[in-house]
Design a protein around this motif. Structure first.
Motif, PDB file in Angstrom:
ATOM      1  N   ILE A  74      30.313  48.051  55.951  1.00 56.02           N
ATOM      2  CA  ILE A  74      31.201  46.830  55.632  1.00 56.02           C
ATOM      3  C   ILE A  74      32.384  47.110  55.067  1.00 56.02           C
ATOM      4  CG2 ILE A  74      30.270  45.798  52.975  1.00 56.02           C
ATOM      5  CD1 ILE A  74      27.994  45.551  55.243  1.00 56.02           C
ATOM      6  N   ILE A  75      33.503  46.302  54.799  1.00 53.17           N
ATOM      7  CA  ILE A  75      34.856  46.411  54.803  1.00 53.17           C
ATOM      8  C   ILE A  75      34.913  45.131  53.293  1.00 53.17           C
ATOM      9  CG2 ILE A  75      37.015  45.926  54.999  1.00 53.17           C
ATOM     10  CD1 ILE A  75      36.127  46.095  59.045  1.00 53.17           C
ATOM     11  N   LYS A  76      35.572  45.840  52.336  1.00 50.30           N
ATOM     12  CA  LYS A  76      35.956  45.339  50.803  1.00 50.30           C
ATOM     13  C   LYS A  76      37.119  45.445  50.898  1.00 50.30           C
ATOM     14  CE  LYS A  76      33.258  46.357  46.797  1.00 50.30           C
ATOM     15  NZ  LYS A  76      32.505  47.113  46.213  1.00 50.30           N
ATOM     16  N   ARG A  77      37.278  43.523  50.161  1.00 52.73           N
ATOM     17  CA  ARG A  77      39.066  43.755  50.682  1.00 52.73           C
ATOM     18  C   ARG A  77      38.967  42.914  49.138  1.00 52.73           C
ATOM     19  NH1 ARG A  77      41.902  38.940  53.534  1.00 52.73           N
ATOM     20  NH2 ARG A  77      44.190  39.103  53.680  1.00 52.73           N
ATOM     21  N   TYR A  78      39.385  43.926  48.429  1.00 57.27           N
ATOM     22  CA  TYR A  78      39.896  43.267  47.107  1.00 57.27           C
ATOM     23  C   TYR A  78      41.042  41.799  47.063  1.00 57.27           C
ATOM     24  CZ  TYR A  78      37.021  46.719  45.373  1.00 57.27           C
ATOM     25  OH  TYR A  78      36.216  47.350  45.181  1.00 57.27           O
ATOM     26  N   PRO A  79      40.871  41.605  46.485  1.00 56.72           N
ATOM     27  CA  PRO A  79      42.240  40.163  45.695  1.00 56.72           C
ATOM     28  C   PRO A  79      43.532  40.908  45.269  1.00 56.72           C
ATOM     29  CG  PRO A  79      40.828  40.342  43.744  1.00 56.72           C
ATOM     30  CD  PRO A  79      39.838  40.958  44.781  1.00 56.72           C
ATOM     31  N   SER A  80      44.519  40.410  46.630  1.00 56.24           N
ATOM     32  CA  SER A  80      45.547  41.241  46.310  1.00 56.24           C
ATOM     33  C   SER A  80      47.170  39.784  45.813  1.00 56.24           C
ATOM     34  CB  SER A  80      46.638  41.779  47.521  1.00 56.24           C
ATOM     35  OG  SER A  80      46.612  40.338  48.680  1.00 56.24           O
ATOM     36  N   ASP A  81      46.877  39.069  45.724  1.00 56.54           N
ATOM     37  CA  ASP A  81      47.068  37.633  45.370  1.00 56.54           C
ATOM     38  C   ASP A  81      47.757  37.688  44.054  1.00 56.54           C
ATOM     39  OD1 ASP A  81      44.333  36.672  44.803  1.00 56.54           O
ATOM     40  OD2 ASP A  81      45.491  35.895  43.371  1.00 56.54           O
ATOM     41  N   ARG A  82      48.634  37.054  43.166  1.00 53.71           N
ATOM     42  CA  ARG A  82      49.835  37.335  42.130  1.00 53.71           C
ATOM     43  C   ARG A  82      48.517  37.405  40.957  1.00 53.71           C
ATOM     44  NH1 ARG A  82      55.241  35.200  40.765  1.00 53.71           N
ATOM     45  NH2 ARG A  82      55.585  36.857  42.645  1.00 53.71           N
ATOM     46  N   ARG A  83      47.567  36.339  40.754  1.00 56.85           N
ATOM     47  CA  ARG A  83      46.496  35.666  39.868  1.00 56.85           C
ATOM     48  C   ARG A  83      45.766  36.777  39.620  1.00 56.85           C
ATOM     49  NH1 ARG A  83      42.568  31.643  39.157  1.00 56.85           N
ATOM     50  NH2 ARG A  83      42.761  32.028  41.901  1.00 56.85           N
ATOM     51  N   HIS A  84      45.115  37.962  40.630  1.00 62.91           N
ATOM     52  CA  HIS A  84      44.492  38.507  40.710  1.00 62.91           C
ATOM     53  C   HIS A  84      44.530  39.832  40.825  1.00 62.91           C
ATOM     54  CE1 HIS A  84      42.043  34.495  41.859  1.00 62.91           C
ATOM     55  NE2 HIS A  84      41.556  34.765  40.446  1.00 62.91           N
ATOM     56  N   LYS A  85      45.761  40.335  40.978  1.00 63.56           N
ATOM     57  CA  LYS A  85      46.112  41.532  42.070  1.00 63.56           C
ATOM     58  C   LYS A  85      45.527  42.234  40.658  1.00 63.56           C
ATOM     59  CE  LYS A  85      49.191  44.273  43.611  1.00 63.56           C
ATOM     60  NZ  LYS A  85      51.255  44.234  44.395  1.00 63.56           N
ATOM     61  N   PHE A  86      45.543  42.315  39.386  1.00 66.39           N
ATOM     62  CA  PHE A  86      45.657  43.310  38.558  1.00 66.39           C
ATOM     63  C   PHE A  86      44.318  43.817  38.354  1.00 66.39           C
ATOM     64  CE2 PHE A  86      45.406  44.715  33.518  1.00 66.39           C
ATOM     65  CZ  PHE A  86      46.303  45.908  33.517  1.00 66.39           C
ATOM     66  N   ARG A  87      43.208  43.047  38.076  1.00 65.56           N
ATOM     67  CA  ARG A  87      42.556  43.285  37.758  1.00 65.56           C
ATOM     68  C   ARG A  87      41.234  43.876  39.394  1.00 65.56           C
ATOM     69  NH1 ARG A  87      37.149  42.174  35.677  1.00 65.56           N
ATOM     70  NH2 ARG A  87      35.132  41.793  37.393  1.00 65.56           N
TER      71      ARG A  87
END
Length: 657
Positions: A74-87
């Motif tokens: 399983i590959i988990k890809r975390y959000p990297s866009d500006r709106r969600h990047k910090f979280r």
């Protein structure tokens, strides 16, 4: 500017952590290739902006950094866009810190690798081919109650581990226990797969709370945590309680059928139904057979004992205040008890407390025959049809609040592992805070009483050793079972003898059951057992293997040969039997350790064969200890030498006369 500074610090911490995990790094090109540039066809879910993909990825040899084979992961890809990047960075950092920081448990997902390249933050974890538990709820119709219970027990074990069983007194609060964060493998084995919002609880803060902004799913979140921001391990217990009711009812906590009745969801409805006695109406109809006027009849679902135990603990878990909820240790015990009641429903040897009291004259002192850490043991006469049979009843001492796990462990083993050389279970009682296990009666008592008894000939002694070896061969997997039992307390006191001197292994309160096919060949556990018998490597390291039983059995073999207990030798020689034997063997005094009264009976080849295998059992290098199959083979050979010698001498005597 303040927010920018916080983000910068998180990024710096992230980089420092991942730089220390070089052996787990996976190039982004490999992940892109495996997922066809994160193609929709490989994606299995999006949860809180984290994308999940299932793909074939090369497995890396951590030593040589060379690919070996393709594995489904399983590959988990975390959000990297500006709106969600910090979280996303915070969640990624927390997960990689926890999963790479010594958290190892069969019911917690393994971190296989990670990638931090360009703007990507990716974790690679175990595959769970049956998806998330939330998605699987709709498929529970294909599962019996027993399978549902096993899913619950898996998750409970994982939570119990992070709450109180980790090394160095570490503790973790998950903060988001829900069906979305539980993965199911091909056998429906459950693993906790998400730790992005988890927090470490300091060792000195066991009974205190942390105050954090609340986070979690609307219908799984601890109401006290939501109201006060006070988060404790009991907050996870609440979320798990909601999962228990979801599995019982076969629906998600926020199913429209519940929201229609209460905007607080399933937990609120379950508490209310429990208080009005109508909770059974919520049970998934798939596991009901029918409802009759005279009661509730279950088909593929729980029997009454299992159902009552499950519902009671689930209700306690979703108590509105934290101090009313049980620990996960208690939850695990109750769920295992529910499974025990269920799996033995067809032939459930449950006995009434009143019948046991009558058999033992209300546990009268005149009937007391022994005892130990579990409690006292009584002899009695139990009604059996028109007659009665002699039994032994072991009564848990509940004064100190201990022994619950030992009671369940022993009961589980005696119910499922029946063998002529394992003490037979007559029945058990779990009633009115009384826990009693009732066994068959072994008229001669325990082996330790006969070590220096001259009526116990060498042939009888060999047969007793062979009986115990057969029991261990059975428990260690000699009959092709998928699990093995490690006894952990092999000693002459736990070997019982019937009227015909047949030996039966007893006292399984400390025993552990583990898979034959588990990845490692040891269990890390707090060492326990009896001094003078316990494997020194297990005592020093906490690493338990089936070879630990072999060591203890070696002590027993030599006690039988010497005619003295390891304690008697310690009293007179200043050290236990293994060291005493080692010293004598190194000085070539093999014959001097043999019980003098039987020394003349023993044929030399029989003695040599016996001594060699017994001595090998005590080897400090586990890998050089024999398997129980080899021990059994050599003991039989020693018996053949002895019997053949006697037959020869008898024939010779008859020829002369």
């Amino acid at each position: 500017m303040k927010d920018k500074g916080r983000r910068s610090r998180v990024t710096q911490i992230l980089l420092s952590v991942v730089n220390n995990l070089e052996h787990l790094k996976i190039p982004l090109t490999h992940i892109l290739s495996a997922t066809n540039d994160f193609s929709y066809t490989y994606r299995i879910a999006i949860l809180d902006d984290v994308q999940f993909y299932r793909a074939e990825l090369e497995h890396y040899d951590k030593e040589n950094h060379s690919s070996k084979r393709q594995n489904t992961v399983i590959i988990k890809r975390y959000p990297s866009d500006r709106r969600h990047k910090f979280r996303g960075e915070k969640q990624f950092l927390t997960e990689i810190e926890i999963l790479s920081g010594g958290v190892k448990h069969p019911n917690i997902v393994n971190l296989l690798g990670f990638c931090v390249e360009d703007s990507e933050m990716i974790l690679v974890i175990d595959n769970f081919s049956n998806g998330f538990l939330d998605d699987y709820l709709g498929n529970l119709k294909d599962n019996t109650w027993e399978k549902r219970l096993k899913i619950c027990i898996d998750v409970a074990h994982g939570l119990h581990y992070i709450h109180s069983q980790m090394e160095d007194q570490k503790m973790i609060i998950n903060r988001d226990i829900c069906t979305y964060n539980i993965g199911l493998d091909e056998n429906c084995g459950a693993k906790i797969v998400y730790f992005g919002d988890s927090v470490f609880l300091p060792p000195d803060q066991k009974d205190e709370a942390l105050y954090l902004d609340w986070i979690g799913r609307e219908y799984h979140i601890d109401p006290e945590y939501k109201k006060t921001s006070k988060v404790k391990r009991e907050s996870d217990v609440y979320g798990f309680g909601v999962i228990l009711f979801e599995i019982l009812c076969g629906r998600s906590a926020n199913d429209p059928i519940y929201l229609k009745e209460s905007d607080l969801g399933l937990a609120h409805i379950a508490r209310r139904s429990f208080s009005t006695g109508s909770l059974e109406e919520l049970i998934d109809p798939i596991i009901k057979e029918e409802v009759r006027e005279n009661g509730f009849v279950l088909n593929r679902g729980p029997n009454n004992h299992s159902l009552h135990t499950f519902i009671t603990i689930a209700h306690q878990c979703v108590a509105e205040t934290q101090d009313q909820r049980p620990t996960m240790k208690v939850v695990v015990n109750e769920l295992e008890k529910a499974l025990l009641f269920q799996t033995n429903n067809k032939d459930n040897p449950k006995l009434l407390l009143e019948d046991i009291k009558q058999a033992t004259q209300n546990f009268h002192n005149d009937n007391w025959i022994g005892g130990g850490g579990f409690g006292k043991v009584y002899k009695g006469n139990l009604q059996d049809g028109d007659g009665s049979k002699t039994i032994v009843a072991k009564r848990l001492d509940t004064r100190f609040g201990q022994g619950e796990q030992q009671f369940l462990s022993e009961l589980q083993i005696l119910l499922h592992y029946k063998h002529e050389n394992v003490i037979g279970l007559v029945g058990y009682c779990d009633e009115n805070d009384e826990k009693v296990i009732v066994y068959e009666y072994a008229s001669r008592g325990s082996l330790d009483r006969y070590l220096n008894d001259t009526s116990l000939t060498w042939v009888k002694r060999l047969n007793i050793c062979i009986d115990v070896a057969r029991a261990l061969d059975f428990l260690h997997g000699g009959v092709g079972k998928q699990v093995k039992v490690i006894h952990r307390d092999i000693k002459t006191e736990n070997i019982l003898l019937n009227n015909y001197w047949k030996a039966k292994l007893a006292d399984f309160g400390l025993s552990l059951i583990c898979s034959i096919n588990q990845e490692t060949d040891y269990i890390i556990d707090h060492a326990c057992g009896t001094r003078g018998y316990v494997d020194p490597l297990y005592r020093q390291s906490g690493f338990l293997t089936i070879e630990s039983d072999i060591y203890s059995f070696g002590v027993v073999l030599l006690e039988i040969l010497c005619g003295r207990s390891t304690f008697a030798i310690h009293k007179h020689e200043g050290h236990f039997l293994p060291d005493f034997i080692k010293n004598n063997f190194e000085e070539g005094k093999h014959a001097e350790v043999v019980f003098e009264q039987i020394r003349e009976q023993i044929m030399p080849q029989s003695l040599t064969t016996f001594q060699e295998i017994a001595y090998q059992c005590l080897h400090l290098d586990r890998e050089k200890r024999p398997t129980i199959k080899k021990v059994l083979m050599q003991l039989k050979k020693a018996l053949v030498f002895q019997v053949s010698y006697h037959s020869f001498m008898k024939a010779k005597f008859l020829q002369v006369h």
